[in-house]
Write an enzyme that holds these catalytic residues in place. Structure first.
Site, PDB file in Angstrom:
ATOM      1  N   GLU A   1       0.832  -1.217   0.000  1.00  0.00           N
ATOM      2  CA  GLU A   1       0.000   0.000   0.000  1.00  0.00           C
ATOM      3  C   GLU A   1       0.857   1.254   0.000  1.00  0.00           C
ATOM      4  O   GLU A   1       0.483   2.285   0.559  1.00  0.00           O
ATOM      5  CB  GLU A   1      -0.939   0.034   1.219  1.00  0.00           C
ATOM      6  CG  GLU A   1      -1.956  -1.064   1.249  1.00  0.00           C
ATOM      7  CD  GLU A   1      -2.717  -1.170  -0.042  1.00  0.00           C
ATOM      8  OE1 GLU A   1      -2.919  -0.139  -0.703  1.00  0.00           O
ATOM      9  OE2 GLU A   1      -3.075  -2.292  -0.408  1.00  0.00           O
TER      10      GLU A   1
HETATM   11  C1  LIG Z   1       2.680  -9.976   0.265  1.00  0.00           C
HETATM   12  C2  LIG Z   1       2.411  -8.866  -0.693  1.00  0.00           C
HETATM   13  C3  LIG Z   1       1.084  -8.563  -1.015  1.00  0.00           C
HETATM   14  C4  LIG Z   1       0.808  -7.554  -1.930  1.00  0.00           C
HETATM   15  N1  LIG Z   1      -0.499  -7.293  -2.282  1.00  0.00           N
HETATM   16  C5  LIG Z   1      -0.738  -6.483  -3.346  1.00  0.00           C
HETATM   17  C6  LIG Z   1      -2.056  -6.365  -3.888  1.00  0.00           C
HETATM   18  O1  LIG Z   1      -3.020  -6.949  -3.390  1.00  0.00           O
HETATM   19  N2  LIG Z   1      -2.217  -5.603  -4.989  1.00  0.00           N
HETATM   20  C7  LIG Z   1      -1.192  -4.939  -5.580  1.00  0.00           C
HETATM   21  O2  LIG Z   1      -1.415  -4.286  -6.584  1.00  0.00           O
HETATM   22  N3  LIG Z   1       0.059  -5.003  -5.066  1.00  0.00           N
HETATM   23  C8  LIG Z   1       0.307  -5.756  -3.973  1.00  0.00           C
HETATM   24  N4  LIG Z   1       1.574  -5.858  -3.454  1.00  0.00           N
HETATM   25  C9  LIG Z   1       2.640  -5.058  -4.039  1.00  0.00           C
HETATM   26  C10 LIG Z   1       3.115  -3.946  -3.108  1.00  0.00           C
HETATM   27  O3  LIG Z   1       2.140  -2.956  -3.000  1.00  0.00           O
HETATM   28  C11 LIG Z   1       4.456  -3.428  -3.684  1.00  0.00           C
HETATM   29  O4  LIG Z   1       5.414  -4.456  -3.498  1.00  0.00           O
HETATM   30  C12 LIG Z   1       4.902  -2.147  -3.028  1.00  0.00           C
HETATM   31  O5  LIG Z   1       4.023  -1.097  -3.339  1.00  0.00           O
HETATM   32  C13 LIG Z   1       6.331  -1.751  -3.450  1.00  0.00           C
HETATM   33  O6  LIG Z   1       6.504  -1.876  -4.831  1.00  0.00           O
HETATM   34  P1  LIG Z   1       7.730  -2.713  -5.402  1.00  0.00           P
HETATM   35  O7  LIG Z   1       7.775  -4.014  -4.702  1.00  0.00           O
HETATM   36  O8  LIG Z   1       7.629  -2.734  -6.880  1.00  0.00           O
HETATM   37  O9  LIG Z   1       9.007  -1.897  -4.986  1.00  0.00           O
HETATM   38  P2  LIG Z   1       9.658  -0.692  -5.793  1.00  0.00           P
HETATM   39  O10 LIG Z   1       8.611   0.245  -6.226  1.00  0.00           O
HETATM   40  O11 LIG Z   1      10.547  -1.248  -6.829  1.00  0.00           O
HETATM   41  O12 LIG Z   1      10.525  -0.017  -4.658  1.00  0.00           O
HETATM   42  C14 LIG Z   1      11.768  -0.562  -4.193  1.00  0.00           C
HETATM   43  C15 LIG Z   1      12.312   0.361  -3.092  1.00  0.00           C
HETATM   44  O13 LIG Z   1      12.542   1.644  -3.635  1.00  0.00           O
HETATM   45  C16 LIG Z   1      11.870   2.635  -2.874  1.00  0.00           C
HETATM   46  N5  LIG Z   1      11.426   3.714  -3.744  1.00  0.00           N
HETATM   47  C17 LIG Z   1      10.845   3.643  -4.952  1.00  0.00           C
HETATM   48  N6  LIG Z   1      10.605   4.876  -5.417  1.00  0.00           N
HETATM   49  C18 LIG Z   1      11.029   5.740  -4.489  1.00  0.00           C
HETATM   50  C19 LIG Z   1      11.081   7.161  -4.382  1.00  0.00           C
HETATM   51  N7  LIG Z   1      10.611   7.938  -5.330  1.00  0.00           N
HETATM   52  N8  LIG Z   1      11.588   7.711  -3.261  1.00  0.00           N
HETATM   53  C20 LIG Z   1      12.065   6.935  -2.266  1.00  0.00           C
HETATM   54  N9  LIG Z   1      12.059   5.585  -2.318  1.00  0.00           N
HETATM   55  C21 LIG Z   1      11.559   5.008  -3.414  1.00  0.00           C
HETATM   56  C22 LIG Z   1      10.701   1.904  -2.242  1.00  0.00           C
HETATM   57  O14 LIG Z   1      10.245   2.581  -1.088  1.00  0.00           O
HETATM   58  C23 LIG Z   1      11.337   0.551  -1.935  1.00  0.00           C
HETATM   59  O15 LIG Z   1      12.052   0.665  -0.730  1.00  0.00           O
HETATM   60  C24 LIG Z   1       1.876  -6.823  -2.505  1.00  0.00           C
HETATM   61  C25 LIG Z   1       3.198  -7.116  -2.160  1.00  0.00           C
HETATM   62  C26 LIG Z   1       3.469  -8.138  -1.285  1.00  0.00           C
HETATM   63  C27 LIG Z   1       4.911  -8.468  -0.971  1.00  0.00           C
END
Ligand SMILES: Cc1cc2nc3c(=O)[nH]c(=O)nc-3n(C[C@H](O)[C@H](O)[C@H](O)COP(=O)(O)OP(=O)(O)OC[C@H]3O[C@@H](n4cnc5c(N)ncnc54)[C@H](O)[C@@H]3O)c2cc1C
Length: 641
Positions: A475
């Site tokens: 989220e």
């Molecule tokens: C168990 C689980 C359940 C989930 N359920 C859902 C769901 O129901 N529906 C859905 O759509 N998604 C879901 N997700 C996805 C989840 O919302 C994302 O994993 C999360 O939003 C982070 O995205 P990402 O993993 O692509 O990380 P990335 O976006 O690649 O980020 C990697 C790191 O970089 C940091 N970062 C990125 N951009 C910036 C910035 N501009 N400034 C500072 N830091 C930054 C992030 O904070 C993070 O630390 C789920 C994930 C998991 C693990």
């Protein structure tokens, strides 16, 4: 009160017979005990919900009194304690099982618990009677969700995501779609999901690439891969409604070219019969750190039939209805982690004997003193306690503000509805970002109280850490919440108005208490809160000014800023609770020991937790070069990265 259809529809397991409220109780079996006395205090002594609901004339509140509220909470407490709590370990142990691309098995007991929940009418507690709901104010379902989430967060995700789907449909679906799908979501017959994340993007949804091709009959065919979709497939219901972000063929790039679609797992005929499978195939479920009972799916949409929700290319805006519901739900996860961990740790700290108190034996007849006598163990327990209790108050306040927003909307008072929406927009990243960070910290403290026994699975403390760790990631990660709060809500869109307004509310509350007949401790805490609020206010302008020459300064400051805002908000709630307890003590009414303990908890917060603000303020203003001057190749000389 008691005329609502809600009461007669209680499942047998959820007795509504009155019982004495319990304090946060000793949880030697690791199962949840609903802190009804705490809830009663926050709802009635701090927020006076009876007066609040009287004002909710258009949104189901006018007949709700405090007795009814507590009856509903007691009924839900029984379900949470007796049905959900015992399933928490079962879900962790068994996890979900991928059978084939349309079938995932949930852990034993999940379906039975879900059926009890549906039979009890809990899913539609706060939804409109037009769609078969109970028509009660929104906040009641949030208070109930607090208990369910603490008893078993993972199970609660299934109905929780459905609520987001319902809210999204109520706000953005056409009447035709509402007529066809909403009642069956509100009843719990079907569940919903949110499908945002793709392999290449989670935080940056501007990169979403799933395609939606318009068809002659007005439907769309969706193709693309979504990953990490919680509750994306399961055996609790025979149909699942996916809310999917996708792009039309000639949509602009980035976030301005995303639309929102409803994609059912199984197609539904005009007559409402559930028919053939749609093109939603589950590639796999993730093997993950915690929340094993929730199926986290990769969904491959292959020419799946979908229906647009809202307007073309405004999908991300519409999706924020879902995202905001889920962000508050995730904030609850932080409170839940602190509460559940505290319940177990408190029992253990009273039972476990180790060494003697430095100030003299406290258990002279035993071989050693219980560890609760040691100051550092007490500090762990009290930290968990003050986070859980004030976190609950912070979340409940948002629930009540949302009631007011919905009431203003129903009355056609658009200006007030917008102002309340903005207020929630400001508070939501604080709740989500801050409460999940401190909730995970509190859960970790539970392991520390148990020592080596906390690291051992059978004591169930380590599960809380594994389950709750995701709350600071999904989220929108904490970093994303921080940017949303400071960068978007306060500086970019708000032009500083939200922080001016927030501080003005706090100034007023603090000043009122300082110049009232309140106790000396309340006055002294009000003064400290006032000073830190003024400092936060000033620092916002300082960061805004630094950001004009280098925007990275805003990014760097944002996470400490969020934490400071969180500790101040939590301090505000401790002040409210302290004042409410002091009034009860002065009146001599009620359980005086409970109120005395509340005063001591406030004292603990202001003396032991609130000072953390000072360190966050220092790093908030760390020179930008101390972080940004390191060249990427200088991060490591040992690895060829
Ligand atoms: C168990 C689980 C359940 C989930 N359920 C859902 C769901 O129901 N529906 C859905 O759509 N998604 C879901 N997700 C996805 C989840 O919302 C994302 O994993 C999360 O939003 C982070 O995205 P990402 O993993 O692509 O990380 P990335 O976006 O690649 O980020 C990697 C790191 O970089 C940091 N970062 C990125 N951009 C910036 C910035 N501009 N400034 C500072 N830091 C930054 C992030 O904070 C993070 O630390 C789920 C994930 C998991 C693990």
């Amino acid at each position: 009160m008691g005329q609502k259809p809600f009461l007669p529809r209680q499942p047998a397991a959820a007795s509504i017979s009155p019982r004495g409220f319990q304090t946060t109780s000793i949880a030697m079996d690791g199962n949840y005990r609903a802190p009804l006395k705490e809830m009663n205090f926050v709802l009635n002594d701090v927020f006076d919900v009876e007066s609040h609901y009287k004002k909710m004339e258009h949104t189901g509140g006018s007949e709700v009194d405090s007795e009814f509220v507590m009856q509903v909470m007691e009924a839900h407490a029984s379900f949470c304690e007796e049905t959900l709590g015992p399933l928490n370990a079962v879900g962790d142990e068994h996890g979900c099982e991928w059978i084939d691309e349309h079938t995932v098995k949930t852990p034993p007991g999940y379906k039975e618990a879900y059926d009890i929940y549906v039979e009890g009418g809990w899913q539609g507690l706060s939804n409109s009677e037009e769609y078969g709901g109970q028509g009660l104010p929104y906040s009641l379902s949030l208070f109930a969700a607090d208990m369910a989430a603490t008893a078993n967060f993972t199970w609660t995700m299934y109905p929780g995501l459905s609520k987001g789907c319902i809210n999204t449909m109520v706000s953005h679906a056409s009447d035709e779609l509402k007529d066809k799908y909403l009642a069956r979501l509100v009843s719990g017959e079907w569940t919903g999901t949110m499908c945002l994340t793709e392999p290449q993007c989670g935080s940056d949804l501007g990169q979403v690439s799933t395609k939606a091709v318009p068809q002659e009959d007005g439907t769309y065919k969706l193709t693309g891969t979504k990953i990490f979709i919680s509750c994306g497939e399961h055996d609790l219901t025979d149909n699942i409604m996916h809310c999917v972000l996708a792009r039309l063929p000639d949509a602009p790039e980035g976030t301005k070219g995303i639309s929102l679609f409803l994609v059912p797992k199984r197609l539904v005929s005009e007559a409402g019969e559930v028919g053939e499978l749609n093109g939603c195939k589950i590639g796999r479920i993730e093997d993950k750190m915690g929340c094993h009972g929730s199926s986290t799916c990769e969904i491959n949409f292959e020419d799946a039939e979908g229906y647009m929700l809202g307007e073309e290319n405004r999908g991300l805006n519409h999706m924020f209805t879902f995202i905001n519901t889920s962000r508050v739900g995730t904030a609850v996860q932080g409170v839940a982690a602190a509460e559940l961990s505290y319940q177990g740790a408190l029992w253990y700290a009273k039972e476990r004997l180790a060494m003697r108190s430095l100030s003299g034996k406290k258990n002279p007849d035993g071989p050693a003193d219980p560890i609760i006598v040691h100051p550092t163990v007490r500090r762990l327990l009290l930290t968990q306690k003050v986070i859980a209790e004030a976190g609950r108050s912070m979340v409940y306040e948002c629930g009540l503000i949302n009631d007011e927003r919905l009431e203003a909307e129903a009355r056609g008072d658009d200006a007030n509805a917008k102002a309340l929406e903005d207020r929630l927009g400001f508070l939501t990243p604080i709740l989500k970002g801050f409460l999940t960070e401190v909730g995970v910290e509190a859960a970790n403290m539970g392991i520390q109280v148990y020592g080596g026994h906390g690291y051992i699975k059978s004591n169930r403390q380590e599960q809380i850490v594994r389950d709750s760790r995701i709350s600071a990631v999904w989220e929108g990660t904490t970093q994303i919440q921080a940017l949303d709060l400071l960068g978007r809500k306060i500086l970019l869109e708000g032009k500083l108005k939200p922080i001016n307004y927030h501080c003005s509310l706090l100034y007023k509350d603090c000043k009122d208490l300082m110049f009232s007949g309140a106790s000396s401790s309340v006055k002294s805490h009000a003064w400290r809160l006032l000073k830190e609020t003024a400092s936060l206010h000033f620092n916002t302008y300082r960061i805004a000014s630094k950001g004009q020459s280098n925007r990275d300064c805003i990014g760097l400051a944002s996470q400490d800023y969020l934490m400071v805002a969180g500790y101040i908000n939590m301090g505000h709630h401790w002040l409210k609770m302290e004042e409410a307890a002091a009034k009860k003590i002065a009146s001599g009414e009620g359980d005086q020991a409970f109120y005395e303990a509340k005063m001591k908890s406030a004292e603990f917060y202001f003396e032991n937790i609130f000072p953390r603000v000072a360190s966050h303020k220092l790093t908030m203003h760390a020179p930008i070069n101390s972080v940004m001057s390191m060249k990427e190749e200088e991060f490591s000389f040992d690895h060829a990265l």
